[in-house]
Design a protein around this motif. Structure first.
Motif, mmCIF file in Angstrom:
data_model
loop_
_atom_site.group_PDB
_atom_site.id
_atom_site.type_symbol
_atom_site.label_atom_id
_atom_site.label_comp_id
_atom_site.label_asym_id
_atom_site.label_seq_id
_atom_site.Cartn_x
_atom_site.Cartn_y
_atom_site.Cartn_z
ATOM 1 N N ARG A 106 -2.196 11.376 -5.613
ATOM 2 C CA ARG A 106 -1.983 10.100 -6.296
ATOM 3 C C ARG A 106 -0.497 9.835 -6.489
ATOM 4 N N ASN A 107 0.269 10.873 -6.860
ATOM 5 C CA ASN A 107 1.712 10.698 -7.050
ATOM 6 C C ASN A 107 2.401 10.324 -5.740
ATOM 7 N N VAL A 108 2.022 10.970 -4.647
ATOM 8 C CA VAL A 108 2.595 10.649 -3.339
ATOM 9 C C VAL A 108 2.255 9.213 -2.965
ATOM 10 N N ALA A 109 1.001 8.810 -3.186
ATOM 11 C CA ALA A 109 0.571 7.451 -2.840
ATOM 12 C C ALA A 109 1.368 6.410 -3.631
ATOM 13 N N VAL A 110 1.593 6.637 -4.921
ATOM 14 C CA VAL A 110 2.362 5.685 -5.744
ATOM 15 C C VAL A 110 3.822 5.655 -5.308
ATOM 16 N N ASP A 111 4.398 6.807 -4.975
ATOM 17 C CA ASP A 111 5.781 6.829 -4.478
ATOM 18 C C ASP A 111 5.903 6.006 -3.192
ATOM 19 N N ARG A 112 4.930 6.139 -2.300
ATOM 20 C CA ARG A 112 4.952 5.371 -1.052
ATOM 21 C C ARG A 112 4.712 3.894 -1.307
ATOM 22 N N LEU A 113 3.893 3.574 -2.278
ATOM 23 C CA LEU A 113 3.681 2.179 -2.686
ATOM 24 C C LEU A 113 5.004 1.577 -3.148
ATOM 25 N N ASP B 41 -12.862 18.936 4.468
ATOM 26 C CA ASP B 41 -11.629 19.539 3.975
ATOM 27 C C ASP B 41 -10.435 18.581 3.922
ATOM 28 N N MET B 42 -10.689 17.259 4.010
ATOM 29 C CA MET B 42 -9.591 16.289 3.921
ATOM 30 C C MET B 42 -9.931 15.170 2.943
ATOM 31 N N GLN B 43 -8.960 14.800 2.141
ATOM 32 C CA GLN B 43 -9.095 13.758 1.136
ATOM 33 C C GLN B 43 -8.002 12.722 1.352
ATOM 34 N N SER B 44 -8.375 11.453 1.347
ATOM 35 C CA SER B 44 -7.421 10.364 1.510
ATOM 36 C C SER B 44 -7.301 9.602 0.191
ATOM 37 N N PHE C 149 0.822 -1.207 0.000
ATOM 38 C CA PHE C 149 0.000 0.000 0.000
ATOM 39 C C PHE C 149 0.852 1.250 0.000
ATOM 40 N N GLY C 150 0.283 2.325 -0.485
ATOM 41 C CA GLY C 150 0.827 3.666 -0.338
ATOM 42 C C GLY C 150 -0.330 4.581 0.000
ATOM 43 N N LEU C 151 -0.240 5.279 1.104
ATOM 44 C CA LEU C 151 -1.354 6.097 1.585
ATOM 45 C C LEU C 151 -0.939 7.540 1.792
ATOM 46 N N THR C 152 -1.876 8.449 1.589
ATOM 47 C CA THR C 152 -1.669 9.850 1.917
ATOM 48 C C THR C 152 -3.012 10.497 2.212
#
Length: 110
Positions: free
Chosen positions: A60-67, A92-95, A24-27
């Motif tokens: 999405r880019n951060v999530a893929v980098d963490r993945l 006001d927050m998106q996961s 997983f990669g989460l942000t």
């Protein structure tokens, strides 16, 4: 930048591999005041809210980098069947989550 291949397909042409497990990669990102003001104004006239689109693209880019980082820590060569999931935590927050299956290349036996 990690060289781990990330693909949405189940098979990688020309490769055999063993499955290592899920990865997983989460942000979670919050909207800032300026984005909220801009979105509110755009909501009056309609159309794309470019600041929100930019925020989601960055997420999405951060999530893929963490993945990729997590797959590399598992000793993977690639991630197959990668998917995204996103949801609002509050107004006001998106996961954003990127997830898939970490795999290690193998040499075919004859």
């Amino acid at each position: 930048m990690s060289k781990i291949l990330v693909t949405t397909t189940e098979q990688i042409p020309g490769q055999t591999y063993e499955v290592l497990g899920e990865v997983f990669g989460l942000t979670t990102q919050s909207k800032n005041l300026m984005r909220n003001i801009g979105a509110g104004l755009k909501g009056l006239v309609g159309g794309e809210i470019k600041d929100y689109t930019k925020m989601l693209d960055e997420s999405r880019n951060v999530a893929v980098d963490r993945l990729r980082t997590n797959a590399e820590a598992m000793g993977a060569d690639a991630v197959v069947m990668m998917r995204f999931d996103s949801s609002s935590i509050s107004d006001d927050m998106q996961s954003v989550a990127a997830y898939g299956t970490a795999v290690k290349y193998t040499t075919p036996t004859e």
